[in-house]
Enzyme design. Structure first.
Site, PDB file in Angstrom:
ATOM      1  N   CYS A   2       0.884  -1.192  -0.096  1.00 37.76           N
ATOM      2  CA  CYS A   2      -0.047   0.024  -0.069  1.00 37.76           C
ATOM      3  C   CYS A   2       0.869   1.379   0.025  1.00 37.76           C
ATOM      4  CB  CYS A   2      -1.122   0.141   1.307  1.00 37.76           C
ATOM      5  SG  CYS A   2      -2.157  -1.254   1.269  1.00 37.76           S
ATOM      6  N   ARG A  27       3.150  -0.047  -5.049  1.00 34.05           N
ATOM      7  CA  ARG A  27       2.876  -0.627  -3.923  1.00 34.05           C
ATOM      8  C   ARG A  27       1.700  -1.246  -3.966  1.00 34.05           C
ATOM      9  NH1 ARG A  27       6.663   1.780  -0.424  1.00 34.05           N
ATOM     10  NH2 ARG A  27       5.777   1.074   1.438  1.00 34.05           N
ATOM     11  N   TRP A  75      -3.059  -2.781  -1.608  1.00 34.75           N
ATOM     12  CA  TRP A  75      -2.662  -4.370  -2.161  1.00 34.75           C
ATOM     13  C   TRP A  75      -3.297  -4.945  -0.984  1.00 34.75           C
ATOM     14  CZ3 TRP A  75      -0.183  -8.419   0.115  1.00 34.75           C
ATOM     15  CH2 TRP A  75       0.091  -9.591  -0.707  1.00 34.75           C
ATOM     16  N   ASN A  99      -1.127   1.627   5.863  1.00 33.19           N
ATOM     17  CA  ASN A  99      -0.252   0.645   5.266  1.00 33.19           C
ATOM     18  C   ASN A  99       0.094  -0.308   6.062  1.00 33.19           C
ATOM     19  OD1 ASN A  99       1.516  -0.662   3.661  1.00 33.19           O
ATOM     20  ND2 ASN A  99       3.140   0.715   3.912  1.00 33.19           N
ATOM     21  N   GLY A 100      -0.013  -1.725   6.272  1.00 39.87           N
ATOM     22  CA  GLY A 100       0.571  -2.271   7.173  1.00 39.87           C
ATOM     23  C   GLY A 100      -0.443  -3.425   7.561  1.00 39.87           C
ATOM     24  N   GLU A 480      15.130 -18.094 -11.411  1.00 39.74           N
ATOM     25  CA  GLU A 480      14.721 -16.663 -12.043  1.00 39.74           C
ATOM     26  C   GLU A 480      13.831 -17.030 -13.165  1.00 39.74           C
ATOM     27  OE1 GLU A 480      14.549 -14.144 -10.633  1.00 39.74           O
ATOM     28  OE2 GLU A 480      14.268 -12.716 -12.073  1.00 39.74           O
ATOM     29  N   LYS A 484       9.941 -15.581 -13.541  1.00 41.26           N
ATOM     30  CA  LYS A 484       9.567 -14.537 -14.384  1.00 41.26           C
ATOM     31  C   LYS A 484       8.243 -15.004 -15.152  1.00 41.26           C
ATOM     32  CE  LYS A 484      11.091 -11.347 -13.443  1.00 41.26           C
ATOM     33  NZ  LYS A 484      11.939 -11.528 -12.440  1.00 41.26           N
ATOM     34  N   GLU A 487       5.278 -15.157 -12.932  1.00 42.35           N
ATOM     35  CA  GLU A 487       4.768 -13.940 -12.277  1.00 42.35           C
ATOM     36  C   GLU A 487       4.109 -13.206 -13.613  1.00 42.35           C
ATOM     37  OE1 GLU A 487       8.214 -11.563 -11.444  1.00 42.35           O
ATOM     38  OE2 GLU A 487       7.400 -10.272  -9.976  1.00 42.35           O
ATOM     39  N   HIS A 503      14.105 -38.307  -9.645  1.00 40.11           N
ATOM     40  CA  HIS A 503      13.812 -38.580  -8.188  1.00 40.11           C
ATOM     41  C   HIS A 503      12.383 -38.271  -7.828  1.00 40.11           C
ATOM     42  CE1 HIS A 503      18.056 -39.979  -7.424  1.00 40.11           C
ATOM     43  NE2 HIS A 503      18.218 -38.887  -8.254  1.00 40.11           N
ATOM     44  N   LYS A 602       4.677  -4.297  -6.267  1.00 38.25           N
ATOM     45  CA  LYS A 602       6.415  -4.096  -6.491  1.00 38.25           C
ATOM     46  C   LYS A 602       7.004  -4.442  -5.408  1.00 38.25           C
ATOM     47  CE  LYS A 602      10.067  -2.886  -9.163  1.00 38.25           C
ATOM     48  NZ  LYS A 602      10.447  -4.104  -9.859  1.00 38.25           N
TER      49      LYS A 602
HETATM   50  O1  M6R Z   1      12.521  -5.064  -3.656  1.00 37.05           O
HETATM   51  P1  M6R Z   1      13.012  -6.353  -3.385  1.00 37.05           P
HETATM   52  O2  M6R Z   1      14.480  -6.640  -4.219  1.00 37.05           O
HETATM   53  O3  M6R Z   1      13.557  -6.649  -1.958  1.00 37.05           O
HETATM   54  O4  M6R Z   1      11.969  -7.485  -3.856  1.00 37.05           O
HETATM   55  C1  M6R Z   1      12.110  -8.609  -3.705  1.00 37.05           C
HETATM   56  C2  M6R Z   1      11.088  -9.259  -4.436  1.00 37.05           C
HETATM   57  O5  M6R Z   1       9.742  -9.055  -4.111  1.00 37.05           O
HETATM   58  C3  M6R Z   1      11.223  -9.272  -5.817  1.00 37.05           C
HETATM   59  O6  M6R Z   1      12.386  -9.359  -6.374  1.00 37.05           O
HETATM   60  C4  M6R Z   1       9.886  -9.878  -6.713  1.00 37.05           C
HETATM   61  O7  M6R Z   1      10.187 -11.482  -6.568  1.00 37.05           O
HETATM   62  C5  M6R Z   1      10.079  -9.554  -8.125  1.00 37.05           C
HETATM   63  N1  M6R Z   1       8.612  -9.024  -8.402  1.00 37.05           N
HETATM   64  C6  M6R Z   1      10.128 -10.800  -9.078  1.00 37.05           C
HETATM   65  O8  M6R Z   1      10.350 -10.256 -10.517  1.00 37.05           O
END
Ligand code: M6R
Length: 607
Positions: A2, A27, A75, A99-100, A480, A484, A487, A503, A602
């Site tokens: 948020c 956010r 969020w 926020n929280g 990674e 990606k 996500e 396995h 984000k």
């Molecule tokens: O801001 P940060 O690097 O601490 O964020 C960590 C993760 O939330 C962030 O890398 C997330 O996994 C990405 N959206 C992946 O693309």
């Protein structure tokens, strides 16, 4: 998560709040809302979805200007994304944004229900609002109610409040979640991050936990338990530039394309006479010389970059490293030896679990180093040392340049540590620095091959599930690659150590299941290829991303993408660009919302 922005001053609160919310939208973007007040009346405007929806609603207040207001982009944690659950919440004489997370909200809600409060939303925030209202007495200052509530609320929060009878003032408090006070030429601001303050306020003060800030159109006061103090202003160095997408269809694609030039701009500040030099980060070289063990702690892609960092640090500096998912760090629990360095890797510098890990490590006497992108963020400020990754603002939720620059900085830092502890000489160090700098040319070549990756995306985009396999460092890249793809294109992609598949998991391979193998190491090539072939024999549709380690590359898999470059580093970074573009192309072809994928934000500021 948020985002919160508040304003009191001579300007237009509508304009400031909407501009601030646009910057804070990373956010969370489930819903948005705003509160505006003047001498005669107040308005609460809320909408489901993005800030652009809120903008359309606020337009209906045309002709009315307000000196005071606040806004929120959400969020969802408690309660689905809906107009009812959107902030601000108003109960009785109190209106707030939050926020929280309030952990004990059910207990408070039950108590308040018994004395007649009713609730319109499912949120913990509305409960906090009712709690404040129950404590707010007409003849007492709002601080009394806020401090009463502070004693009861368990969890993390940043709140901005408006109290009936205080039309020119806003109040705020925080615990765990970030909140900054800003001073601009036309008033005072409150915001979740310094970037949102930067277009308006050149000076800022970061609220300390337990302090209450009170802003009016002409003044800002900090209420502490020992009396009122004036804020000590710091300079806000962040310069937010609204560049837009610069012609790219998405921020993600723009950010992918920025990467070749970022290689040098990110590293050059930390290179002097061809050698790594971190004076700029004020590192204590003496303390680092004594380091015997390293913990790398991070979340998501930053954790994947940390895995690459582990490899670089162990290979170059020969220091044992462990990588921890930040949300698990405190519960593992980690074993600290004397001279353990704890590295926190984060793009935003505001990830709640990473912040909690940093505080946990510091409280136990460990040296902490943040590898952070966002200037002035909590992790950057609170870590003992901070190396900035200098990637610039990253707006797409899926990190690309954030991840790449973390990997680059960790590489350079590993060379620095090995030189500092005399494991290598200057000549070797210079050669490693040249190697990493040269990846810019390589990734530029990979970038030019987007069409090839688009063709591969066509082959996998409709698969319900998919596997990425690799060995050693390639497995870290698989993690990674899979993240990606999950996500932004919502394909259930799993990363597997290539040898581990048989396995158990190999039973999931059916006719046509895509299996993508990564091979950047000649030494591991044959073994990875054997594992890929095992899946092909069971009907998998196989794709290989690899260096040219055989004369029959095109016969190994159904598809082969030959990575650019010759050195291991070049192949690794070429693969990073490839996996990003592959995910981007899949999402594009599936018509997914690339920059703002569903359910995400984000910056993850809740634990
Ligand atoms: O801001 P940060 O690097 O601490 O964020 C960590 C993760 O939330 C962030 O890398 C997330 O996994 C990405 N959206 C992946 O693309």
């Amino acid at each position: 998560m948020c985002g919160i922005i508040g304003y009191t001053g001579s300007g237009s609160a509508k304009e400031k709040i909407l501009d601030g919310l646009e910057i804070l939208e990373y956010r969370g973007y489930d819903s948005a809302g705003a509160f505006f007040i003047d001498e005669d009346n107040f308005h609460i405007v809320k909408t489901k979805g993005k800030v652009s929806n809120l903008k359309d609603e606020v337009k209906k207040l045309e002709g009315q200007e307000f000196p005071v207001g606040f806004g929120h982009t959400r969020w969802a944690t408690h309660g689905e994304p809906s107009r009812e659950n959107a902030h601000p919440h108003k109960v009785g004489k109190v209106t707030l944004v939050h926020n929280g997370i309030i952990e004990n909200y059910i207990e408070i809600k039950n108590r308040l229900s018994k004395i007649g409060y009713t609730f319109n939303s499912e949120t913990d925030s509305e409960v906090a609002c009712a709690l404040l209202d129950s404590y707010f007495k007409e003849n007492a200052h709002p601080c009394v109610a806020i401090w009463e509530a502070e004693r009861v609320l368990i969890g993390s929060y940043a709140f901005v409040f408006s109290f009936e009878g205080y039309k020119n003032e806003l109040f705020a408090i925080r615990k765990g979640s970030p909140l900054h006070l800003g001073r601009g030429s036309d008033g005072f601001y409150l915001a979740s991050d310094l970037t949102a303050l930067s277009p308006f306020a050149k000076e800022f003060y970061t609220l300390k936990e337990g302090e209450i800030v009170e802003i009016s159109t002409s003044d800002a006061k900090i209420h502490t338990k020992n009396g009122v103090i004036s804020p000590i202003w710091e300079k806000n160095e962040i310069r937010y530039q609204k560049t837009g997408k610069l012609g790219y269809s998405h921020y993600m694609l723009k950010e992918i394309n920025e990467q070749p030039s970022l290689v040098r701009s990110c590293l050059s500040g930390y290179i002097k006479n061809g050698l790594p030099n971190f004076e700029k980060a004020n590192l204590s070289y003496d303390a680092l010389e004594k380091i015997k063990r390293i913990h790398l702690v991070a979340c998501g892609s930053a954790m994947h970059a940390s895995l690459l960092g582990k490899r670089f640090l162990e290979e170059h500096a020969k220091i044992p490293c462990e990588v921890f998912v930040a949300s698990e760090y405190r519960y593992s629990p980690p074993l600290f030896e004397e001279n353990t360095l704890v590295i926190l890797v984060s793009q935003s510098g505001e990830t709640a679990d990473t912040i909690a890990s940093m505080r946990y490590a510091k409280d136990r006497g460990n040296l902490t180093l943040g590898i952070i992108n966002a200037p002035g963020s909590t992790l950057a400020k609170e870590s003992d040392f901070c190396i900035y990754t200098e990637a610039g603002a990253e707006l797409a939720v899926a990190t690309t340049k954030g991840y790449l620059t973390q990997a680059l900085v960790l590489y350079l830092f590993s060379v620095f540590l090995s030189l500092n502890s005399k494991k290598i000489n200057e000549e070797n160090a210079k050669s490693l620095v040249c190697t990493i700098l040269s990846v810019d040319t390589t990734i530029r070549k990979t970038l030019a091959r987007q069409k090839e990756l688009s063709r591969l995306a066509e082959k996998i985009k409709n698969a319900p599930s998919l596997f990425y396999i690799g060995r050693g460092l390639d497995y870290y890249l698989c993690l990674e690659g899979a993240l990606k793809l999950k996500e932004i294109s919502y394909i259930n992609a799993q990363a597997y150590e290539a040898g581990e598949l048989k396995h158990g998991t190999i039973s999931l391979i059916e006719n046509g299941t895509p299996v993508v193998a990564f091979a950047t190491s000649e030494m591991l090539f044959e073994k990875t290829v054997s594992n890929l072939k095992e899946t092909k024999s069971r009907g998998a549709y196989t794709i290989l991303f690899s260096g040219k380690f055989s004369n029959d590359m095109d016969k190994i898999a159904d598809e082969c993408f030959l990575l650019d470059g010759n050195t291991r580093e070049e192949l690794i970074f070429s693969l990073i660009l490839s996996l990003q573009l592959l995910a981007y192309e899949c999402a594009l072809q599936k018509g997914c919302e690339i920059d703002r994928p569903r359910n995400l934000a984000k910056s993850v500021t809740v634990e």
